[in-house]
Scaffold this motif. Structure first.
Motif, PDB file in Angstrom:
ATOM      1  N   MET A 132      20.974  -8.664   6.485  1.00  0.00           N
ATOM      2  CA  MET A 132      20.643  -7.437   5.770  1.00  0.00           C
ATOM      3  C   MET A 132      19.230  -7.569   5.192  1.00  0.00           C
ATOM      4  O   MET A 132      18.846  -8.609   4.676  1.00  0.00           O
ATOM      5  N   THR A 133      18.476  -6.510   5.287  1.00  0.00           N
ATOM      6  CA  THR A 133      17.109  -6.491   4.771  1.00  0.00           C
ATOM      7  C   THR A 133      17.140  -6.499   3.250  1.00  0.00           C
ATOM      8  O   THR A 133      17.916  -5.757   2.642  1.00  0.00           O
ATOM      9  N   PRO A 134      16.295  -7.332   2.631  1.00  0.00           N
ATOM     10  CA  PRO A 134      16.268  -7.336   1.162  1.00  0.00           C
ATOM     11  C   PRO A 134      15.730  -6.014   0.613  1.00  0.00           C
ATOM     12  O   PRO A 134      14.999  -5.300   1.290  1.00  0.00           O
ATOM     13  N   ALA A 135      16.126  -5.718  -0.608  1.00  0.00           N
ATOM     14  CA  ALA A 135      15.681  -4.489  -1.262  1.00  0.00           C
ATOM     15  C   ALA A 135      14.176  -4.541  -1.528  1.00  0.00           C
ATOM     16  O   ALA A 135      13.591  -5.607  -1.672  1.00  0.00           O
ATOM     17  N   MET A 136      13.572  -3.375  -1.599  1.00  0.00           N
ATOM     18  CA  MET A 136      12.151  -3.279  -1.924  1.00  0.00           C
ATOM     19  C   MET A 136      11.960  -3.704  -3.375  1.00  0.00           C
ATOM     20  O   MET A 136      12.657  -3.221  -4.269  1.00  0.00           O
ATOM     21  N   ASP A 137      11.021  -4.615  -3.611  1.00  0.00           N
ATOM     22  CA  ASP A 137      10.725  -5.042  -4.973  1.00  0.00           C
ATOM     23  C   ASP A 137       9.442  -4.370  -5.451  1.00  0.00           C
ATOM     24  O   ASP A 137       8.820  -3.592  -4.714  1.00  0.00           O
ATOM     25  N   SER A 138       9.044  -4.671  -6.670  1.00  0.00           N
ATOM     26  CA  SER A 138       7.876  -3.999  -7.253  1.00  0.00           C
ATOM     27  C   SER A 138       6.602  -4.275  -6.451  1.00  0.00           C
ATOM     28  O   SER A 138       5.805  -3.368  -6.233  1.00  0.00           O
ATOM     29  N   GLU A 139       6.436  -5.491  -5.985  1.00  0.00           N
ATOM     30  CA  GLU A 139       5.237  -5.814  -5.195  1.00  0.00           C
ATOM     31  C   GLU A 139       5.275  -5.098  -3.846  1.00  0.00           C
ATOM     32  O   GLU A 139       4.262  -4.592  -3.370  1.00  0.00           O
ATOM     33  N   GLY A 140       6.453  -5.042  -3.239  1.00  0.00           N
ATOM     34  CA  GLY A 140       6.589  -4.330  -1.970  1.00  0.00           C
ATOM     35  C   GLY A 140       6.307  -2.844  -2.127  1.00  0.00           C
ATOM     36  O   GLY A 140       5.692  -2.219  -1.262  1.00  0.00           O
ATOM     37  N   PHE A 141       6.751  -2.281  -3.250  1.00  0.00           N
ATOM     38  CA  PHE A 141       6.493  -0.864  -3.508  1.00  0.00           C
ATOM     39  C   PHE A 141       5.005  -0.615  -3.685  1.00  0.00           C
ATOM     40  O   PHE A 141       4.446   0.317  -3.104  1.00  0.00           O
ATOM     41  N   ARG A 142       4.355  -1.460  -4.467  1.00  0.00           N
ATOM     42  CA  ARG A 142       2.908  -1.318  -4.691  1.00  0.00           C
ATOM     43  C   ARG A 142       2.159  -1.448  -3.362  1.00  0.00           C
ATOM     44  O   ARG A 142       1.239  -0.675  -3.075  1.00  0.00           O
ATOM     45  N   GLN A 143       2.578  -2.417  -2.547  1.00  0.00           N
ATOM     46  CA  GLN A 143       1.921  -2.619  -1.254  1.00  0.00           C
ATOM     47  C   GLN A 143       2.122  -1.405  -0.345  1.00  0.00           C
ATOM     48  O   GLN A 143       1.208  -0.984   0.341  1.00  0.00           O
ATOM     49  N   TRP A 144       3.338  -0.843  -0.362  1.00  0.00           N
ATOM     50  CA  TRP A 144       3.590   0.372   0.431  1.00  0.00           C
ATOM     51  C   TRP A 144       2.634   1.482   0.014  1.00  0.00           C
ATOM     52  O   TRP A 144       2.014   2.124   0.860  1.00  0.00           O
ATOM     53  N   ARG A 145       2.507   1.699  -1.301  1.00  0.00           N
ATOM     54  CA  ARG A 145       1.635   2.779  -1.798  1.00  0.00           C
ATOM     55  C   ARG A 145       0.195   2.554  -1.369  1.00  0.00           C
ATOM     56  O   ARG A 145      -0.476   3.469  -0.879  1.00  0.00           O
ATOM     57  N   ARG A 146      -0.263   1.325  -1.511  1.00  0.00           N
ATOM     58  CA  ARG A 146      -1.648   1.026  -1.129  1.00  0.00           C
ATOM     59  C   ARG A 146      -1.853   1.153   0.375  1.00  0.00           C
ATOM     60  O   ARG A 146      -2.877   1.675   0.823  1.00  0.00           O
ATOM     61  N   ASP A 147      -0.895   0.677   1.158  1.00  0.00           N
ATOM     62  CA  ASP A 147      -0.990   0.794   2.616  1.00  0.00           C
ATOM     63  C   ASP A 147      -1.038   2.254   3.049  1.00  0.00           C
ATOM     64  O   ASP A 147      -1.672   2.588   4.059  1.00  0.00           O
ATOM     65  N   MET A 148      -0.366   3.116   2.297  1.00  0.00           N
ATOM     66  CA  MET A 148      -0.369   4.550   2.590  1.00  0.00           C
ATOM     67  C   MET A 148      -1.650   5.227   2.090  1.00  0.00           C
ATOM     68  O   MET A 148      -1.885   6.399   2.380  1.00  0.00           O
ATOM     69  N   GLY A 149      -2.455   4.486   1.316  1.00  0.00           N
ATOM     70  CA  GLY A 149      -3.692   5.041   0.782  1.00  0.00           C
ATOM     71  C   GLY A 149      -3.460   6.049  -0.329  1.00  0.00           C
ATOM     72  O   GLY A 149      -4.255   6.975  -0.512  1.00  0.00           O
ATOM     73  N   LEU A 150      -2.377   5.852  -1.081  1.00  0.00           N
ATOM     74  CA  LEU A 150      -2.006   6.801  -2.137  1.00  0.00           C
ATOM     75  C   LEU A 150      -2.328   6.263  -3.522  1.00  0.00           C
ATOM     76  O   LEU A 150      -2.124   5.078  -3.794  1.00  0.00           O
ATOM     77  N   LYS A 151      -2.788   7.140  -4.385  1.00  0.00           N
ATOM     78  CA  LYS A 151      -2.887   6.821  -5.811  1.00  0.00           C
ATOM     79  C   LYS A 151      -1.488   6.982  -6.389  1.00  0.00           C
ATOM     80  O   LYS A 151      -0.614   7.591  -5.775  1.00  0.00           O
ATOM     81  N   GLN A 152      -1.273   6.445  -7.585  1.00  0.00           N
ATOM     82  CA  GLN A 152       0.053   6.546  -8.188  1.00  0.00           C
ATOM     83  C   GLN A 152       0.510   7.995  -8.303  1.00  0.00           C
ATOM     84  O   GLN A 152       1.667   8.311  -8.009  1.00  0.00           O
ATOM     85  N   LYS A 153      -0.363   8.888  -8.702  1.00  0.00           N
ATOM     86  CA  LYS A 153      -0.018  10.312  -8.845  1.00  0.00           C
ATOM     87  C   LYS A 153       0.359  10.903  -7.492  1.00  0.00           C
ATOM     88  O   LYS A 153       1.314  11.672  -7.382  1.00  0.00           O
ATOM     89  N   ASP A 154      -0.385  10.537  -6.442  1.00  0.00           N
ATOM     90  CA  ASP A 154      -0.087  11.046  -5.104  1.00  0.00           C
ATOM     91  C   ASP A 154       1.277  10.548  -4.622  1.00  0.00           C
ATOM     92  O   ASP A 154       2.057  11.313  -4.044  1.00  0.00           O
TER      93      ASP A 154
END
Length: 94
Positions: free
Chosen positions: A1-23
């Motif tokens: 089973m894939t581990p749950a997304m953690d805070s670092e994974g979430f931040r990395q996802w946002r940055r990889d998507m090129g999104l600011k926190q508001k976006d």
């Protein structure tokens, strides 16, 4: 089973998507403050887990899916080539 997304994974996802926190908040239907809690991993000293619904929404956005209308999706690549018949919504016997 894939581990749950953690805070670092979430931040990395946002940055990889090129999104600011508001976006990211706007795309996920959340408040910017919630994004900050997810990225920090806690709120007022209490652990904040990223809900599975948010993980799946991140995944969908990564695939370019902005909206979903509830239609049946293919279960495999073979279904794309030869889709199964749609179920009839007409009452039987009519």
């Amino acid at each position: 089973m894939t581990p749950a997304m953690d805070s670092e994974g979430f931040r990395q996802w946002r940055r990889d998507m090129g999104l600011k926190q508001k976006d990211a908040a706007d795309r996920l239907g959340l408040k910017k403050r919630v994004i900050q809690y997810y990225e920090k991993g806690d709120r007022d000293g209490k652990r904040v887990d990223i809900p599975r619904t948010v993980e799946l929404a991140c995944f969908a956005l990564s695939l370019g899916c902005e909206r979903y209308d509830g239609r049946r999706l293919p279960r495999s690549a073979a279904d794309l080539l030869d889709p199964p018949p749609l179920a009839s919504h007409e009452p039987k016997g009519e």
